[in-house]
Design an enzyme around this catalytic site. Structure first.
Site, PDB file in Angstrom:
ATOM      1  N   SER A 168       0.834  -1.198   0.000  1.00 12.28           N
ATOM      2  CA  SER A 168       0.000   0.000   0.000  1.00 12.28           C
ATOM      3  C   SER A 168       0.876   1.260   0.000  1.00 12.28           C
ATOM      4  CB  SER A 168      -0.964  -0.054   1.182  1.00 12.28           C
ATOM      5  OG  SER A 168      -2.044   0.830   1.016  1.00 12.28           O
ATOM      6  N   ASP A 262     -10.130  -4.259  -4.931  1.00 12.09           N
ATOM      7  CA  ASP A 262      -9.377  -3.242  -4.207  1.00 12.09           C
ATOM      8  C   ASP A 262      -9.463  -1.942  -4.990  1.00 12.09           C
ATOM      9  OD1 ASP A 262      -7.473  -1.654  -2.919  1.00 12.09           O
ATOM     10  OD2 ASP A 262      -5.829  -3.072  -3.155  1.00 12.09           O
ATOM     11  N   HIS A 292      -7.994  -5.298  -0.509  1.00 14.35           N
ATOM     12  CA  HIS A 292      -6.839  -4.637   0.090  1.00 14.35           C
ATOM     13  C   HIS A 292      -6.578  -5.234   1.482  1.00 14.35           C
ATOM     14  CE1 HIS A 292      -4.155  -1.132  -0.276  1.00 14.35           C
ATOM     15  NE2 HIS A 292      -4.280  -0.994   1.027  1.00 14.35           N
TER      16      HIS A 292
END
Length: 322
Positions: A168, A262, A292
């Site tokens: 991320s 995601d 995610h």
């Protein structure tokens, strides 16, 4: 339009149901300190058990302003048992929207990578927003990578075999560091990008399709970036949005792992395409039916365990450990 949740695996759907039943206050409504505490408290709930390793040590890495960045070293063998040339090393940068997360929240994942890949992992506690805004996290990550290249041998690492990686926001930082490494002649074996953020504005189809109910939602993304970015124009800085980098020719080969369900999946694919267009070797894996944060759900999500194995295989190949 079909229901986007129909693509979820049964296990992933069950996780989302349990999260909904728990009815916890969203992080973006808790304030920064509350969000940090909530993420720390919940980070290990769905993780695989922590793998015992022969060597786990606390480190401090100096940043450019003299601040001592906490870090944690993981190695599958003791210093005495390591090969003479040292272990190849991955610098790992945790996710959390530049606002939450820590070495502790990603402990199990880093242990697993060191165990499966047979390499050293150094996990960095870069400074977080809102106390430290853009580009402090970027600078901390780059300072740590340079320090590791210069001082890795002192840790028992092979400084000629270094990779950068993260999930991320940590993937964003890793993509940035790979470009800086190219520009300064610091050779990297691999950039390991797990659902990285790469775009300046959250306007892709996947941001619309998965805006609500898929772990990372639109209000959280907006809030995270409001914590980190001090000025609206910071969004257009390629360091924050690597898709805007003038060129990526000659950067390190990439392994990119994305979650199908995601908000960030489209920009991850776009960044893989950008790298490929520049002639950079890219191994792109899109894990079907998961969201995610799935790589930190290995206790219940089979795709997480497969991603761990895939990441380890990519590291072993890049480091010549096969």
């Amino acid at each position: 339009m079909s229901d986007p949740s129909s693509a979820l695996t049964p296990s992933m759907r069950d996780v989302l149901r349990r999260m909904e039943r728990a009815a916890r206050t969203p992080m973006y409504q808790l304030g920064a300190a509350g969000a940090k505490a909530a993420y720390e408290a919940g980070a290990g709930v769905l993780e695989i058990p922590a793998v015992p390793l022969a060597r786990v040590e606390a480190l401090q890495i100096p940043a450019r302003d003299g601040y001592a960045l906490p870090a944690r070293l993981y190695a599958p063998v003791s210093r005495d048992d390591a090969v003479e040339e040292g272990l190849p090393v991955l610098l790992y940068l945790h996710g959390g929207g530049f606002t939450v997360g820590s070495v502790a929240t990603h402990d199990q994942l880093c242990r697993q990578l060191a165990h499966l890949a047979g390499c050293m992992v150094v996990s960095l506690d870069y400074r977080l927003a809102p106390e430290f805004r853009f580009p402090v996290a970027h600078n901390d990550a780059w300072d740590a990578l340079q320090w590791l290249a210069a001082h890795g041998e002192e840790l028992g690492a092979d400084a000629s075999r270094i990779a950068i990686g993260g999930d991320s926001a940590g993937g964003t930082l890793s993509a940035y560091c790979a470009i800086e490494a190219r520009d300064t002649g610091l050779p990297l074996a691999l950039q390991l990008l797990i659902y990285p953020g790469t775009t300046a504005h959250q306007d892709t189809d996947s941001h619309r399709r998965y805006a609500q109910g898929f772990v990372l939602d639109e209000p959280a993304i907006t809030w995270f970036f409001a914590q980190y970015l001090a000025h609206p124009e910071d969004r257009e800085d390629w360091r924050f949005a690597p898709l805007l980098a003038p060129d990526v020719d000659g950067v390190a080969p990439a392994w990119i792992g994305l979650a199908e369900c995601d908000p960030l999946v489209d920009e991850g694919v776009q960044y893989a395409d950008k790298l490929r267009m520049a002639g950079v070797p890219v191994d792109l894996e899109i894990y079907k039916g998961v969201t995610h944060e799935f790589v930190k759900m290995g206790r219940v999500i089979a795709e997480a365990r497969r991603a761990h194995a895939d990441m380890a295989a990519a590291l072993k190949s890049a480091f010549g450990l096969n």
